[in-house]
Design an enzyme around this catalytic site. Structure first.
Site, mmCIF file in Angstrom:
data_model
loop_
_atom_site.group_PDB
_atom_site.id
_atom_site.type_symbol
_atom_site.label_atom_id
_atom_site.label_comp_id
_atom_site.label_asym_id
_atom_site.label_seq_id
_atom_site.Cartn_x
_atom_site.Cartn_y
_atom_site.Cartn_z
ATOM 1 N N LYS A 59 4.361 0.322 -2.880
ATOM 2 C CA LYS A 59 3.955 1.725 -2.575
ATOM 3 C C LYS A 59 5.157 2.297 -1.644
ATOM 4 O O LYS A 59 5.221 3.689 -1.704
ATOM 5 C CB LYS A 59 2.667 1.597 -1.271
ATOM 6 C CG LYS A 59 2.956 0.665 -0.144
ATOM 7 C CD LYS A 59 1.833 0.961 0.874
ATOM 8 C CE LYS A 59 1.850 0.142 1.959
ATOM 9 N NZ LYS A 59 2.850 0.679 2.883
ATOM 10 N N ASP A 248 1.872 7.291 5.107
ATOM 11 C CA ASP A 248 1.839 5.789 4.927
ATOM 12 C C ASP A 248 0.604 5.025 5.771
ATOM 13 O O ASP A 248 0.235 5.616 6.620
ATOM 14 C CB ASP A 248 3.090 4.877 5.035
ATOM 15 C CG ASP A 248 3.049 3.622 4.598
ATOM 16 O OD1 ASP A 248 2.101 3.579 3.291
ATOM 17 O OD2 ASP A 248 3.771 2.915 4.751
ATOM 18 N N GLU A 249 -0.291 3.902 4.811
ATOM 19 C CA GLU A 249 -1.109 3.433 5.543
ATOM 20 C C GLU A 249 -2.394 4.179 6.282
ATOM 21 O O GLU A 249 -2.655 4.002 7.488
ATOM 22 C CB GLU A 249 -0.500 2.251 6.729
ATOM 23 C CG GLU A 249 0.547 1.695 6.314
ATOM 24 C CD GLU A 249 0.418 0.132 5.639
ATOM 25 O OE1 GLU A 249 -1.094 0.181 5.105
ATOM 26 O OE2 GLU A 249 1.030 -0.591 5.510
ATOM 27 N N ARG A 586 -0.691 -12.336 0.896
ATOM 28 C CA ARG A 586 0.650 -12.357 1.511
ATOM 29 C C ARG A 586 1.560 -13.541 0.594
ATOM 30 O O ARG A 586 2.663 -13.513 0.662
ATOM 31 C CB ARG A 586 0.936 -12.982 2.885
ATOM 32 C CG ARG A 586 0.077 -12.106 3.989
ATOM 33 C CD ARG A 586 0.609 -10.738 3.661
ATOM 34 N NE ARG A 586 -0.051 -9.817 3.107
ATOM 35 C CZ ARG A 586 0.036 -8.600 2.590
ATOM 36 N NH1 ARG A 586 1.127 -8.142 2.838
ATOM 37 N NH2 ARG A 586 -0.988 -7.972 2.083
#
Length: 688
Positions: A59, A248-249, A586
């Site tokens: 992203k 973003d986010e 992760r």
């Protein structure tokens, strides 16, 4: 002459044409580095767009390439682009990439708070903040400044800090501001004594801020929003200025951030929102993943792009993550895929105790990964879990670092109690006496009075000595069970009791702690070799946005993940599941899970059940490993529940026991399943 030759001759006939061709080639090169879905998102034309970007889907590359495309291809001036991120680190990284792509800097790129502060500074210089009681020299109060101001209000008005903790009131005020609730509105909504009291502080706090020409972090957003809402000229100015707004986010936005975004894009309607429902893990900060859904409601013609190709993890890891998060029913879930195939399974380690869990993980790392410690992350739900692993790593000479937290024995509350503990055996210990004096002279006097009349045998018993310290000093009254930060501190104190249970006498306990603190249990030469070759330890919340080749997710138990405070609420269980999803994603190459069948909690050794999230993973993806060796700590377990009883006695009426004082049922999974499936009568269940 072929076609390419004709094009080349045209573009090189003068320098301007050559520049055009260079530009076309540069944009084409950037786009060629993207997959088809990423490219579609980057080439989105005018109008609102939402990009659902899964973990590891690139992203950041999409956002920065989108900005480069707008600047170089669409000719949008860099000063007319607003790029919003959630951390200064992410903002700096994006600014760097955009500059590399375009040679231009973004004047308006940063966090919501930094960008709001910039706008307020600009407008304050023109007198536009006078209606809010602010001039151009206004000060921004940080969290410590806010707390200091609130404590001063307590002192001025003679309020009792033990009844309603200033930190808790501060949190209430912050939540109200994030939801755009004024002091008067908050008073109308108050439902209990704490909220009514917070209303009084809220009013005084706001008045003091303005008197001191100051704002807090929440004001930066709220005042900026009010300024644009109430001043049409300024609203139009910034709506025209920001031709394109990229956020973003987006799943981490709160209410005021959502409305601030909405008002800035209202005229041009060019919103490019990037987010992922499944990675929303900050509800406790006011973040609301439903803001992603609200975009579709508030922008009827919004385009949607999905980035589901993952460039980070193997397919087995992605399948495990998807199988867990698919159990969330309140939001869309992306189907992540990758061309990085691997037949290696995710390993699960079951041990009989929390201490053995740490020993097992340390052994695995020592045997397999000594030369690649920097590639390893150990992730846990709560910071208190770090202690057993810190000591296990020390014993095996494995260097580590803690990110986003403090080493266990360096935490304030632990250092406070250890200072008291050392004074019990050495009244001449000046550093400990100095610390104890700072904690409170009255508390120190009470401790000395208790020591004068206490039998030596009580002092030599670690758990009894710690309990006596807490009772005589009333140390636990410093903390409030309604404050999440205080709850974490109380958990740390509980963990110190866990440590104490492993020792026969207090002096031995103090000696061991001193060795751990000094690093004596680790080999100094090994620690000095390649300082960066260290295991990274952090909470799951701190791990968001990071990636590691090898990940250990520890404490995979009911009560830890999902956390005990979330188990009764479905929306909180879903947040815990998203946290688990973030942890799994992760990992790049290798993922380990671990859990213990028994663990010391709230002063008792109790059985634990594996996390429900493990059962949600396709078992074909997992390799089970069980280890039930006895540890020294298990052979010397003590019940030191008086710590918990003491705290409950101080904080709650005797007629209303706390959850942790209630009867604890330990059952096997088969009996529980039978009960839930109506195959076992409740009376028979209780007899078991």
């Amino acid at each position: 002459m072929n076609l390419f030759g004709k094009i080349w001759r045209f573009y090189t006939s003068d320098t301007s044409n050559y520049a055009k061709m260079t530009l076309v080639l540069e944009i084409a090169e950037l786009l060629n580095e993207l997959n088809p879905e990423q490219r579609k998102a980057v080439l989105h034309q005018d109008g609102p767009a939402i990009v659902l970007a899964g973990a590891g889907s690139g992203k950041t590359r999409v956002l920065t390439t989108r900005v480069a495309y707008l600047i170089k291809e669409r000719k949008v001036p860099a000063s007319n682009i607003l790029l919003v991120t959630f951390t200064n680190k992410a903002a700096a990284e994006m600014q760097k990439r955009v500059f590399e792509f375009t040679g231009q800097k973004l004047p308006f790129s940063g966090t919501f708070h930094s960008l709001s502060a910039k706008i307020l500074r600009i407008e304050a210089a023109k007198g536009h903040l006078e209606k809010f009681g602010l001039n151009s020299n206004f000060t921004i109060y940080d969290s410590d400044d806010q707390l200091s101001l609130i404590k001063n209000i307590y002192k001025t008005n003679g309020y009792d800090v033990s009844k309603y903790k200033p930190q808790v009131v501060k949190s209430k005020i912050s939540s109200a501001k994030n939801e755009m609730i004024s002091p008067d509105e908050y008073k109308d909504m108050a439902k209990d004594g704490l909220q009514l009291f917070a209303t009084k502080i809220y009013k005084s706090y706001e008045k003091r801020l303005r008197t001191e020409n100051a704002v807090d972090f929440d004001d930066l957003l709220l005042i900026c929003y009010k300024l644009l809402t109430e001043n049409e000229d300024l609203r139009t100015k910034y709506q025209n200025k920001f031709q394109h707004v990229l956020v973003d986010e987006f799943q981490d936005t709160n209410q005021v951030q959502y409305f601030l975004t909405k008002i800035l894009v209202a005229k041009k309607n060019n919103l490019f929102a990037v987010g992922d429902f499944s990675q929303s893990i900050y509800a406790w900060r006011g973040a609301d993943y439903r803001n992603l859904e609200r975009l579709s409601r508030d922008f009827k013609d919004i385009a949607e792009y999905r980035l589901e190709r993952n460039y980070r993890s193997t397919q087995n890891i992605l399948d495990a993550a998807t199988s867990v998060i698919s159990n969330n029913l309140s939001h869309p879930v992306l189907e992540l895929w990758t061309d990085q195939t691997s037949e290696e399974k995710l390993e699960v380690y079951e041990t009989s105790s929390g201490e053995l869990e740490a020993e097992k993980i340390a052994t695995i790392i020592k045997e397999k990964y000594t030369d690649q410690l920097k590639n390893i992350a150990l992730l846990y739900r709560t910071n208190v879990q770090s202690r057993t692993f810190e000591e296990a790593f020390m014993r095996r000479q494995l260097p580590y670092k803690i990110v986003g937290g403090t080493k266990f024995y360096e935490r304030t509350e632990i250092k406070d109690i250890l200072a008291y503990l050392r004074l019990c055996f050495n009244s001449l210990d000046s550093p400990s006496r100095e610390r104890a004096t700072k904690i409170g002279k009255r508390r120190l006097e009470k401790l000395e009075q208790w020591l004068a009349k206490t039998d030596r045998q009580i002092l030599e018993n670690p758990s009894s000595c710690l309990q006596g310290i807490l009772e005589s000093t009333n140390y636990l009254e410093k903390y409030d069970q309604k404050d999440p930060e205080d709850v974490a501190r109380l958990d740390n104190i509980q963990e110190l009791f866990n440590v104490a249970s492993r020792f026969d006498n207090t002096v031995a306990l103090l000696e061991n702690i001193a060795l751990v603190q000094d690093g004596y249990l680790a080999n100094e030469n090994n620690l000095a070799v390649g300082e960066e070759n260290k295991i990274t330890m952090m909470s799951l919340h701190s791990a968001k946005g990071l990636e590691f080749p090898i990940v250990f997710m520890v404490g995979m138990e009911e009560g830890l993940l999902p956390h005990s405070r979330a188990i009764l609420e479905e929306n909180e269980i879903e947040e815990e599941r998203r946290l688990c999803y973030v942890g799994i994603t992760r990992a790049k190459e290798k993922l380990y899970f671990s859990y213990a069948r028994s663990r010391f909690t709230y002063g008792y050794s109790s059985n634990s059940m594996p996390s429900r999230f493990l059962s949600e993973i396709d078992q074909k993806l997992l390799k089970m490993n069980r280890s039930f060796e006895q540890s020294n700590s298990q052979n010397n377990q003590r019940n030191y529940g008086n710590y918990n009883n003491y705290y409950a006695k101080k904080q709650t009426p005797k007629t209303e026991p706390t959850r942790d004082q209630k009867i604890r049922l330990v059952v096997d999974e088969d009996s529980l399943d039978a009960l839930l499936n109506d195959e076992l009568d409740i009376r028979e269940f209780l007899r078991k």
